[in-house]
Design a protein around this motif. Structure first.
Motif, mmCIF file in Angstrom:
data_model
loop_
_atom_site.group_PDB
_atom_site.id
_atom_site.type_symbol
_atom_site.label_atom_id
_atom_site.label_comp_id
_atom_site.label_asym_id
_atom_site.label_seq_id
_atom_site.Cartn_x
_atom_site.Cartn_y
_atom_site.Cartn_z
ATOM 1 N N MET A 30 0.850 -1.188 0.000
ATOM 2 C CA MET A 30 0.000 0.000 0.000
ATOM 3 C C MET A 30 0.883 1.235 0.000
ATOM 4 S SD MET A 30 -2.901 -1.050 2.851
ATOM 5 C CE MET A 30 -1.657 -1.619 4.030
ATOM 6 N N PRO A 31 0.409 2.328 -0.585
ATOM 7 C CA PRO A 31 1.182 3.569 -0.522
ATOM 8 C C PRO A 31 1.335 4.049 0.920
ATOM 9 C CG PRO A 31 -0.574 3.717 -2.168
ATOM 10 C CD PRO A 31 -0.823 2.479 -1.370
ATOM 11 N N GLY A 32 2.504 4.534 1.258
ATOM 12 C CA GLY A 32 2.716 5.107 2.580
ATOM 13 C C GLY A 32 2.997 4.105 3.678
ATOM 14 N N GLY A 33 3.201 2.835 3.325
ATOM 15 C CA GLY A 33 3.499 1.831 4.333
ATOM 16 C C GLY A 33 2.874 0.494 3.991
ATOM 17 N N SER A 34 3.590 -0.584 4.242
ATOM 18 C CA SER A 34 3.089 -1.915 3.908
ATOM 19 C C SER A 34 2.284 -2.493 5.069
ATOM 20 C CB SER A 34 4.263 -2.850 3.591
ATOM 21 O OG SER A 34 4.950 -3.198 4.782
ATOM 22 N N GLY A 35 1.618 -3.616 4.775
ATOM 23 C CA GLY A 35 0.896 -4.300 5.833
ATOM 24 C C GLY A 35 1.815 -4.756 6.955
ATOM 25 N N PHE A 36 3.047 -5.090 6.606
ATOM 26 C CA PHE A 36 3.995 -5.492 7.646
ATOM 27 C C PHE A 36 4.303 -4.338 8.594
ATOM 28 C CE2 PHE A 36 5.036 -8.352 4.035
ATOM 29 C CZ PHE A 36 4.691 -9.551 4.638
ATOM 30 N N ASP A 37 4.259 -3.119 8.095
ATOM 31 C CA ASP A 37 4.488 -1.958 8.960
ATOM 32 C C ASP A 37 3.404 -1.836 10.031
ATOM 33 O OD1 ASP A 37 6.772 -1.159 7.546
ATOM 34 O OD2 ASP A 37 5.582 -0.044 6.093
ATOM 35 N N LEU A 38 2.167 -2.190 9.658
ATOM 36 C CA LEU A 38 1.064 -2.081 10.611
ATOM 37 C C LEU A 38 1.238 -3.034 11.783
ATOM 38 C CD1 LEU A 38 -1.693 -0.908 11.403
ATOM 39 C CD2 LEU A 38 -2.766 -2.663 9.977
ATOM 40 N N LEU A 39 1.892 -4.172 11.557
ATOM 41 C CA LEU A 39 2.028 -5.176 12.610
ATOM 42 C C LEU A 39 2.719 -4.614 13.840
ATOM 43 C CD1 LEU A 39 3.037 -8.362 10.567
ATOM 44 C CD2 LEU A 39 0.761 -7.571 11.227
ATOM 45 N N ARG A 40 3.589 -3.625 13.652
ATOM 46 C CA ARG A 40 4.304 -3.036 14.788
ATOM 47 C C ARG A 40 3.399 -2.155 15.641
ATOM 48 N NH1 ARG A 40 8.279 -2.287 10.677
ATOM 49 N NH2 ARG A 40 7.745 -0.077 10.489
ATOM 50 N N HIS A 41 2.213 -1.832 15.140
ATOM 51 C CA HIS A 41 1.308 -0.924 15.850
ATOM 52 C C HIS A 41 0.043 -1.620 16.345
ATOM 53 C CE1 HIS A 41 3.672 2.584 14.562
ATOM 54 N NE2 HIS A 41 3.773 1.974 13.404
ATOM 55 N N LEU A 42 0.013 -2.935 16.317
ATOM 56 C CA LEU A 42 -1.188 -3.646 16.749
ATOM 57 C C LEU A 42 -1.359 -3.538 18.253
ATOM 58 C CD1 LEU A 42 -1.120 -6.908 14.599
ATOM 59 C CD2 LEU A 42 -2.366 -4.784 14.181
ATOM 60 N N PRO A 43 -2.603 -3.440 18.716
ATOM 61 C CA PRO A 43 -2.852 -3.358 20.162
ATOM 62 C C PRO A 43 -2.570 -4.692 20.830
ATOM 63 C CG PRO A 43 -4.918 -3.567 18.980
ATOM 64 C CD PRO A 43 -3.856 -3.411 17.929
ATOM 65 N N ASP A 44 -2.567 -4.692 22.147
ATOM 66 C CA ASP A 44 -2.394 -5.898 22.934
ATOM 67 C C ASP A 44 -3.681 -6.158 23.729
ATOM 68 O OD1 ASP A 44 -1.253 -8.078 24.173
ATOM 69 O OD2 ASP A 44 -0.284 -6.886 25.754
ATOM 70 N N PRO A 45 -4.312 -7.298 23.549
ATOM 71 C CA PRO A 45 -3.929 -8.427 22.714
ATOM 72 C C PRO A 45 -4.120 -8.141 21.229
ATOM 73 C CG PRO A 45 -6.071 -8.824 23.692
ATOM 74 C CD PRO A 45 -5.562 -7.553 24.307
ATOM 75 N N ALA A 46 -3.234 -8.694 20.414
ATOM 76 C CA ALA A 46 -3.257 -8.412 18.977
ATOM 77 C C ALA A 46 -4.389 -9.158 18.283
ATOM 78 C CB ALA A 46 -1.924 -8.797 18.351
ATOM 79 N N PRO A 47 -5.037 -8.525 17.301
ATOM 80 C CA PRO A 47 -6.048 -9.234 16.511
ATOM 81 C C PRO A 47 -5.409 -10.342 15.678
ATOM 82 C CG PRO A 47 -6.155 -6.834 16.199
ATOM 83 C CD PRO A 47 -4.863 -7.126 16.891
ATOM 84 N N ALA A 48 -6.249 -11.282 15.241
ATOM 85 C CA ALA A 48 -5.795 -12.299 14.291
ATOM 86 C C ALA A 48 -5.659 -11.640 12.920
ATOM 87 C CB ALA A 48 -6.793 -13.451 14.241
ATOM 88 N N VAL A 49 -4.545 -11.886 12.237
ATOM 89 C CA VAL A 49 -4.249 -11.213 10.966
ATOM 90 C C VAL A 49 -4.344 -12.190 9.810
ATOM 91 C CG1 VAL A 49 -2.494 -9.979 9.632
ATOM 92 C CG2 VAL A 49 -2.739 -9.533 12.091
ATOM 93 N N ILE A 50 -5.110 -11.797 8.794
ATOM 94 C CA ILE A 50 -5.165 -12.516 7.522
ATOM 95 C C ILE A 50 -4.626 -11.571 6.451
ATOM 96 C CG2 ILE A 50 -6.632 -13.622 5.795
ATOM 97 C CD1 ILE A 50 -8.686 -14.123 8.023
ATOM 98 N N PHE A 51 -3.554 -11.952 5.768
ATOM 99 C CA PHE A 51 -3.043 -11.120 4.684
ATOM 100 C C PHE A 51 -3.840 -11.384 3.409
ATOM 101 C CE2 PHE A 51 0.830 -10.659 7.285
ATOM 102 C CZ PHE A 51 1.003 -9.296 7.153
#
Length: 260
Positions: free
Chosen positions: A60-81
């Motif tokens: 995605m422009p401005g940051g990849s999905g992997f970048d978002l992983l560093r900002h996930l709340p705790d507890p982290a949601p389940a992620v489907i790419f």
């Protein structure tokens, strides 16, 4: 089985995003479905809303999905790419994704991935409930009223000096790794004790455990309101909102009902 699970679709392509939203809304156990067109918007959405499952584009422009992983709340949601680039599958699973769906999204494959994510969320919530129950039992065994030693005041180190904190100035206490953070007079102070130890020292007539990681001064609670999925939220007189753990719900209802 859980129902009403909140899902966030993060994709910069409007058509792909709308298809993922539509497929998610067709699942009877899915609740609110949010949308974000980039990483920045997703971070804002997650900061304002609870989330159980994220459907996440990679490029995605401005940051990849992997970048978002560093900002996930705790507890982290389940992620489907969800992406058109199948060569990213290995990296997605290295990032502990629950599943991986390629574009264009096929409905049957989408449902399989979502069911897998649902199972992960259920397991995580069951484990969290077990930990809460174990801690409640341990506290009941260790802290009978006859063994409590009530403290008059606390001395905490802050900025190279020691600050005296009176219990009546404390609004709440939150666990922070092996320590606690004491919130008093609008300030937060790190204190070199764990929450269970501090709970044994504070007067039970004044303080109440409302979560495995939170304790409040009863007089600081302005009101209690309902949250999502029948949860309770304690609102303090300074506007702070604190979630009440499921295993503490009955206790806080009974205790607040006894307040003058």
């Amino acid at each position: 089985m859980l129902s009403g699970l909140v899902t966030l679709v993060v994709d910069d392509e409007p058509l792909a995003r709308r298809r993922a939203v539509r497929l998610a809304q067709q699942l009877p156990w899915v609740g609110e479905v949010g949308e974000a067109g980039n990483v920045a918007h997703a971070i804002e959405w997650l900061a304002a809303s609870p989330c159980h499952i994220i459907l996440l584009d990679i490029r995605m422009p401005g940051g990849s999905g992997f970048d978002l992983l560093r900002h996930l709340p705790d507890p982290a949601p389940a992620v489907i790419f969800v992406t058109a680039f199948s060569d990213q599958a290995l990296r997605a699973f290295d990032a502990q994704a629950v599943d991986y769906v390629t574009k264009p999204i096929e409905a049957g494959r989408f449902r399989t991935a979502m069911e897998r994510a649902r199972g992960v969320v259920e397991q995580a919530q069951s484990a969290d409930r077990i930990r809460e129950l174990e801690e409640v039992v341990a506290n009941l065994r260790a802290t009978g009223p006859e063994t409590r030693q009530q403290m008059g005041e606390l001395w905490v180190r802050a900025g190279g000096e020691y600050v005296r904190i009176k219990p009546e100035s404390i609004s709440h206490v939150s666990a922070e790794r092996d320590y606690v953070r004491i919130h008093a007079d609008g300030q937060g102070y790190l204190y070199n004790e764990n929450l269970a130890t501090l709970e044994r020292q504070l007067a039970p007539q004044q303080f109440l455990r409302i979560h495995r990681s939170t304790m409040v001064r009863i007089d600081a609670v302005e009101r209690v309101k309902g949250g999502q999925f029948h949860a309770l939220i304690a609102v303090l007189n300074d506007g702070t909102e604190l979630r009440v753990g499921r295993t503490y719900t009955a206790a806080i209802r009974a205790r607040l009902a006894r307040r003058d």
